[in-house]
Design an enzyme around this catalytic site. Structure first.
Site, PDB file in Angstrom:
ATOM      1  N   ASP A 163       1.192   0.896 -12.073  1.00 20.46           N
ATOM      2  CA  ASP A 163      -0.279   0.489 -11.764  1.00 20.46           C
ATOM      3  C   ASP A 163      -1.185   1.536 -12.192  1.00 20.46           C
ATOM      4  OD1 ASP A 163      -2.288  -1.193 -10.839  1.00 20.46           O
ATOM      5  OD2 ASP A 163      -2.042  -0.335  -8.767  1.00 20.46           O
ATOM      6  N   GLU A 409       8.543   4.336  -5.595  1.00 18.85           N
ATOM      7  CA  GLU A 409       8.832   2.931  -5.386  1.00 18.85           C
ATOM      8  C   GLU A 409      10.011   2.386  -6.507  1.00 18.85           C
ATOM      9  OE1 GLU A 409       5.475   0.522  -5.578  1.00 18.85           O
ATOM     10  OE2 GLU A 409       4.888   1.198  -3.424  1.00 18.85           O
ATOM     11  N   TYR A 464       1.946  -2.187   2.657  1.00 14.54           N
ATOM     12  CA  TYR A 464       0.869  -3.083   2.425  1.00 14.54           C
ATOM     13  C   TYR A 464       0.582  -4.083   3.359  1.00 14.54           C
ATOM     14  CZ  TYR A 464      -0.469   0.243  -1.396  1.00 14.54           C
ATOM     15  OH  TYR A 464      -0.723   1.441  -2.322  1.00 14.54           O
ATOM     16  N   GLU A 501       1.480   5.423   1.051  1.00  9.55           N
ATOM     17  CA  GLU A 501       0.619   4.725   0.738  1.00  9.55           C
ATOM     18  C   GLU A 501       0.112   3.357   1.799  1.00  9.55           C
ATOM     19  OE1 GLU A 501       1.063   2.703  -3.346  1.00  9.55           O
ATOM     20  OE2 GLU A 501       1.615   4.683  -4.096  1.00  9.55           O
TER      21      GLU A 501
END
Ligand code: BDP
Length: 594
Positions: A163, A409, A464, A501
């Site tokens: 990303d 990830e 998230y 994150e």
């Protein structure tokens, strides 16, 4: 690889500036020997910088394949027998270099330095033509991986599972370096603490056989220890330790024959024990961010003004650490972190080894396996291992680096993922037995599915809750976050947990009375929810929110002019959450003393 450092035996000439540049739309330049002449229809291109945002042309911005850089170089005055090197801080992602018509080096991997001895290729010439072909294509066998295709219109396309925008070019300084024929080629320094004294273990390698002597100089240049021989252990009495927030640096001055090489280092220890991350024997709590090398116009080009400004902003917030998400950063950044006492999680460029993700969110719709002979395979693993070793070789002497992150990830819930990662974790440990090793886990591989956690010293989580899942419902998000944390405590007892994150996309200036997603209020609330949970778990030893600043990505339905999860905007203005987080981090620093 040794850093480029000037000394009485080593000179450095900086080749940064405006070079000539040309796109190679057919990737024909190598066959057509473009290096043998001045580039045709060349245009100006600054070095260092990504080339993508410099011009007004879409073809340059979106180019997939080779580009060419060229300039004329004047040879510095050299002593008889000295060698001349050209050194690139990086070339993204693969590069081949010519001096005149002679190919001098090729390098794979877009974020690490490489050099070539060009003495013979230059010969007795006073000036020479330096040409570099740089290719930005990513494949299943590159780190990071990607896929180049051709669409129905015959256009070349590039897809990748990470990303951030695939900025390319010469992102870091190009240097011309001289050194004696017999010279220091490597040094490894590890340190320990013995009461008030520092123990400095060193091992020097040279390009030929010669006598080696070393001196330890303190920050004022005063000699505090000396040694003889290529390997040894020295004691620095009453040592000034390198500490978070107080980056005291010594220099190991190595003399090998005619060569003198000054290697900066710090005296400190790092250890993981009983769910704690210890620096100099004291528990350390990471406050900070995942970052990107990213900014307007220059893309990923290194820039000292931006670098110092970013560190000023991080210090203003009372952060003490960051992760080099998702690739090795410029050597200047690592030196600066050492000197200023920043704590760094040093990450490889292994991002996007996961077909379950794309742009951090969705898969690309194709039915593929992450690990298979056609996708991430043995060759990828070989390239990944070489990259880990190259990163460690570059950064092993930085006291700021306390932990290696060998991937971000990746898919880690399949048997294939274990086969892939077992040798890589072992390679990192072998290359550097002095630091803990970890990787950053994704939401798709939660504790009940995870297959590799036992290979590592720490648990690093990107989560998230409240954004990609439970969007806008922070009560539910909090429950799920706590449930998952309990799962990790059961799976990996004794391992400290660092959140690497967390945070929502936030559109600067969007205010919402109802504090909904995308608003500045929601960013404050979501970060606050995570922080409340962290405070309830002593095993959580770090919070690095995502991201320090907004950054560029490929366009897509989930990205509005890039990723907006920054604490700061892309032009480095604080979003309102920055003030709340600042207050929290100031308090934490007061409580924790660093
Ligand atoms: C994670 C990635 C990071 C992304 C982030 C996001 O590690 O690179 O930018 O999510 O989606 O998946 O914002």
């Amino acid at each position: 690889m040794l850093g480029a450092r000037a000394s009485q035996s080593r000179t450095i000439t900086n080749l940064d500036g405006v070079w000539n540049f040309a796109l190679d739309p057919e990737n024909a330049g190598i066959d057509e020997r473009w290096f043998a002449n001045s580039l045709t229809d060349a245009r100006p291109m600054p070095v260092p910088a990504s080339y993508n945002d410099i011009t007004t042309e879409k073809e340059v911005h979106d180019h997939v394949g080779y580009v060419w850089y060229q300039r004329t170089v004047r040879v510095p005055r050299m002593l008889d027998g000295e060698r001349l090197f050209v050194r690139f801080g990086s070339a993204t992602h693969t590069a081949t270099v010519w001096v005149g018509d002679t190919e001098v080096v090729s390098h794979v991997g877009g974020y690490l330095p490489f050099e070539a001895d060009i003495t013979d290729a230059v010969g007795s010439d006073q000036t020479f033509r330096l040409t570099v072909a740089v290719d930005n294509r990513l494949t299943w066998q590159s780190i990071p991986p990607g896929i180049v295709g051709v669409n129905e219109l015959g256009e070349t396309t590039q897809f990748y599972y990470h990303d951030f925008y695939n900025y390319a070019g010469l992102h870091r300084s190009v240097l011309l370096c001289t050194r004696p024929a017999v010279a220091v080629s490597d040094v490894t320094i590890t340190t320990d603490i013995d009461g008030a004294d520092g123990v400095v273990n060193y091992r020097v390698e040279t390009t030929g056989s010669t006598n080696v002597t070393v001196r330890v100089l303190d920050a004022d240049g005063t000699e505090v220890a000396t040694g003889e021989g290529a390997e040894g252990s020295l004691t620095v009495a009453n040592a000034n330790l390198w500490q978070p927030g107080a980056g005291y640096m010594y220099t190991l001055e190595i003399t090998a024959g005619d060569d003198v090489y000054p290697q900066p280092f710090g005296i400190r220890t790092v250890e993981v024990k009983d769910s704690k991350f210890l620096i100099n024997g004291k528990p350390f709590y990471f406050r900070g961010y995942g970052r990107h090398e990213d900014n307007l116009v220059r893309g990923k080009g290194h820039d000292n003004a931006l670098m110092v400004h970013d560190f000023e902003l991080m210090a203003w917030q009372s952060a003490n650490s960051f992760r080099t998400s998702h690739y090795p950063y410029a050597e200047e950044v690592m030196d600066y972190a050492d000197e200023q006492g920043w704590v760094v999680i040093d990450e490889t460029a292994a991002v996007g080894l996961n077909v379950g993700l794309a742009g951090g969110i969705f898969g690309d719709g194709a039915i593929r396996k992450t690990y298979s002979p056609e996708t991430i395979n043995d060759e990828t693993q070989r390239v990944h291992e070489a990259h880990i070793r190259e990163l460690i070789a570059r950064d092993k002497n930085h006291p700021s680096v306390v932990l290696w992150s060998i991937a971000n990830e990746p898919e880690t819930h399949t048997d294939a993922s274990r086969e892939y990662f077992e040798p890589l974790a072992a390679a990192a440990r072998e290359a550097d037995p002095s630091r803990p090793v970890g990787y950053v886990n994704v939401m798709l591989s939660p504790p009940d599915k995870e297959k590799v956690a036992d290979l590592y010293d720490v648990v690093m989580l990107n989560r998230y809750y409240g954004w990609y899942v439970d969007n806008g419902n922070l009560a539910l998000a909090e429950k799920h976050l706590r449930d998952e944390l309990d799962g990790w405590l059961a799976l990996a007892p004794g391992k400290p947990i660092i959140f690497t994150e967390y945070g929502p996309d936030t559109l600067n200036g969007l205010r919402d009375f109802h504090r909904r997603p995308w608003s500045e209020e929601f960013q404050t609330d979501m970060l606050g929810m995570f922080h409340k949970v962290f405070d309830d778990y002593p095993e959580v030893v770090g919070e690095q929110m995502w991201n320090f600043a907004d950054f560029q990505t490929t366009p897509g339905i989930m990205r509005v002019g890039g990723n907006k999860k920054g604490m700061f905007t892309r032009d480095r203005l604080p979003k309102s959450a920055a003030y709340d987080v600042r207050e929290r981090w100031q308090n934490l620093r007061f409580e924790q003393g660093n």
